[in-house]
Design an enzyme around this catalytic site. Structure first.
Site, PDB file in Angstrom:
ATOM      1  N   ASP A  11       7.514   5.237  10.436  1.00  0.00           N
ATOM      2  CA  ASP A  11       8.343   4.713   9.350  1.00  0.00           C
ATOM      3  C   ASP A  11       8.766   5.916   8.530  1.00  0.00           C
ATOM      4  O   ASP A  11       7.930   6.568   7.898  1.00  0.00           O
ATOM      5  CB  ASP A  11       7.495   3.741   8.519  1.00  0.00           C
ATOM      6  N   TYR A 230      -3.931   3.438   0.628  1.00  0.00           N
ATOM      7  CA  TYR A 230      -2.928   2.639   1.326  1.00  0.00           C
ATOM      8  C   TYR A 230      -1.570   3.317   1.251  1.00  0.00           C
ATOM      9  O   TYR A 230      -1.072   3.590   0.165  1.00  0.00           O
ATOM     10  CB  TYR A 230      -2.843   1.228   0.722  1.00  0.00           C
ATOM     11  N   LYS A 233       1.362   0.087   6.540  1.00  0.00           N
ATOM     12  CA  LYS A 233       0.528  -0.466   7.594  1.00  0.00           C
ATOM     13  C   LYS A 233       0.652   0.380   8.861  1.00  0.00           C
ATOM     14  O   LYS A 233       1.543   1.218   8.973  1.00  0.00           O
ATOM     15  CB  LYS A 233       0.939  -1.925   7.832  1.00  0.00           C
TER      16      LYS A 233
HETATM   17  P1  13P Z   1       5.266  -0.842   6.321  1.00  0.00           P
HETATM   18  O1  13P Z   1       3.926  -0.296   6.754  1.00  0.00           O
HETATM   19  O2  13P Z   1       5.981  -1.523   7.424  1.00  0.00           O
HETATM   20  O3  13P Z   1       6.073   0.215   5.668  1.00  0.00           O
HETATM   21  O4  13P Z   1       5.003  -1.986   5.256  1.00  0.00           O
HETATM   22  C1  13P Z   1       4.328  -1.639   4.109  1.00  0.00           C
HETATM   23  C2  13P Z   1       4.210  -2.744   3.110  1.00  0.00           C
HETATM   24  O5  13P Z   1       3.455  -2.565   2.175  1.00  0.00           O
HETATM   25  C3  13P Z   1       4.973  -3.979   3.257  1.00  0.00           C
HETATM   26  O6  13P Z   1       4.806  -4.855   2.167  1.00  0.00           O
HETATM   27 MG    MG Z   2       7.857   0.863   5.268  1.00  0.00          MG
HETATM   28 MG    MG Z   3       6.549  -0.690   9.223  1.00  0.00          MG
END
Ligand code: 13P
Ligand code: MG
Ligand code: MG
Ligand code: 13P
Length: 365
Positions: A11, A230, A233
């Protein structure tokens, strides 16, 4: 001919929140892979799943090749510059280290790779998921490779009669890769005992017991273990060789009909059903439900055919409707109980401070 398929996904920025990369970003990634990969790779395919961009490429350099990983890192860095210029959200989100150190694994991007002797016909499927983590693949690939209720080939095809070896990794161990090899069918209770815990034990690869050939490879990066907090994801990818000594494509796809509940969704902190979507799908609703896409290919001497979109069929429209109902059902209970992840997963986020403050307000009476 010995061929390596490498899939590398990150990402590096998206439009309107964590939704979809821009066309300019996708073009930059494509152009850069073409330019930097001239001497290195045989063929490639660029796609996105939600806000993640994947580089799928074929070459003869083996897995964990420094030059291939450096190529991907440099492409993701170049893409990040475009994302910054466009003011995209989360530009460079998954690039967690400053300098490349030989292998992109452990630096943020997801990696799945396999080297094998190419069969006369070589079909495989590239899966990519968004808004979830690597354990999301535990159930579908357990069912697709070990359960005759889903994989009819286990009882119908002599080529699969010996079963498969599951290599499972304990993703909590960050110092070294901590793995165990278990045999299906005789170890299936042990395999299930581990795979029930999607946040800790994850299928890393699967091998045919008859030939020893690798059937599957999954990216197992847990970003919070690298960043200590964090940052997004772990949106996992998987490469699965199919047919012949491996399950048929449909035997691998069938378990995705369940739309099983996985970790992820909004802020990576919830539980939601995994929805099989068409290639290059965006994200909506509550930053989810978590999605998975599948691109099936054949390769010859490393050259890729065009992708076949495995979830683009009226059958999956019906499945998506049912999974939408599961998604709204669990969302209706908001933060309560099973709808949100346990504290062990949330402890990489902001809730820690809130609970620490509250702890001081408690009185023992
Ligand atoms: P991504 O990991 O796809 O960027 O999503 C992060 C997130 O916090 C979505 O609410
Ligand atoms: Mg993202
Ligand atoms: Mg993502
Ligand atoms: P194989 O020919 O790869 O064994 O597959 C048989 C089949 O028809 C799958 O549905």
């Amino acid at each position: 001919m010995k061929i390596t398929i490498s899939a590398l996904k990150a990402d590096i920025g998206s439009i309107g929140g964590h939704i979809i990369p821009s066309q300019a970003l996708l073009s930059e990634v494509k152009n850069k892979v073409q330019e930097l990969g001239k001497e290195l790779i045989i063929d490639f395919y660029i796609s996105h799943t939600g806000d993640d961009i994947a580089i799928l490429c074929t070459h003869e350099r083996g897995v964990s090749d420094e030059k291939i990983h450096k190529l991907a890192w440099d492409v993701f860095l170049a893409g990040t510059e475009v994302a910054k210029k466009q003011g995209l959200y989360g530009a460079g989100q998954d690039l967690l280290k400053d300098a490349f150190s030989g292998n992109i694994k452990g630096m943020g991007p997801a990696v799945a790779e396999m080297e094998f002797e190419e069969r006369p016909n070589e079909p495989f499927v590239f899966f990519a998921a968004d808004k979830t983590d690597p354990g999301a693949y535990n159930l579908p690939f357990y069912l697709g490779f070990a359960d005759p209720m889903y994989c009819a080939g286990l009882i119908l095809s002599p080529k699969m009669a010996d079963g498969f070896i599951f290599r499972i990794i304990d993703v909590e161990n960050t110092e070294k890769d901590k793995i165990v090899d278990l045999n299906s069918p005789e170890d299936i209770y042990d395999i299930a005992a581990l795979l029930r815990d999607n946040e800790r034990y994850v299928i890393e690869s699967i091998y045919s017991r008859a030939s020893g050939s690798q059937a599957l490879s999954i990216s197992t990066t847990r970003l919070h273990n690298i960043a200590g907090k964090y940052t997004g994801k772990d949106d996992p990818i998987a490469l699965v060789r199919v047919q012949g000594e491996f399950p048929a494509t449909g035997e691998v796809l069938a378990p995705f009909e369940i739309g099983h509940f996985v970790a992820g969704f909004m802020r990576g902190s919830h539980i939601g059903p995994l929805m099989p979507c068409k290639l290059n799908s965006p994200i909506s609703y509550f930053d989810g439900p978590p999605i998975v896409t599948g691109a099936a290919f054949c390769i010859k001497d490393g050259k890729l055919t065009e992708p076949a979109d495995v979830f683009d069929h009226p059958f999956w429209d019906h499945v998506r409707m049912q999974i939408s109902e599961k998604a709204t059902a669990i969302r209706r209970q908001g933060f309560s109980g099973a709808a949100m992840l346990p504290y062990s997963e949330l402890e990489y986020g902001g809730i820690v401070e809130r609970l620490e403050k509250l702890e001081k307000k408690f009185k023992l009476v």
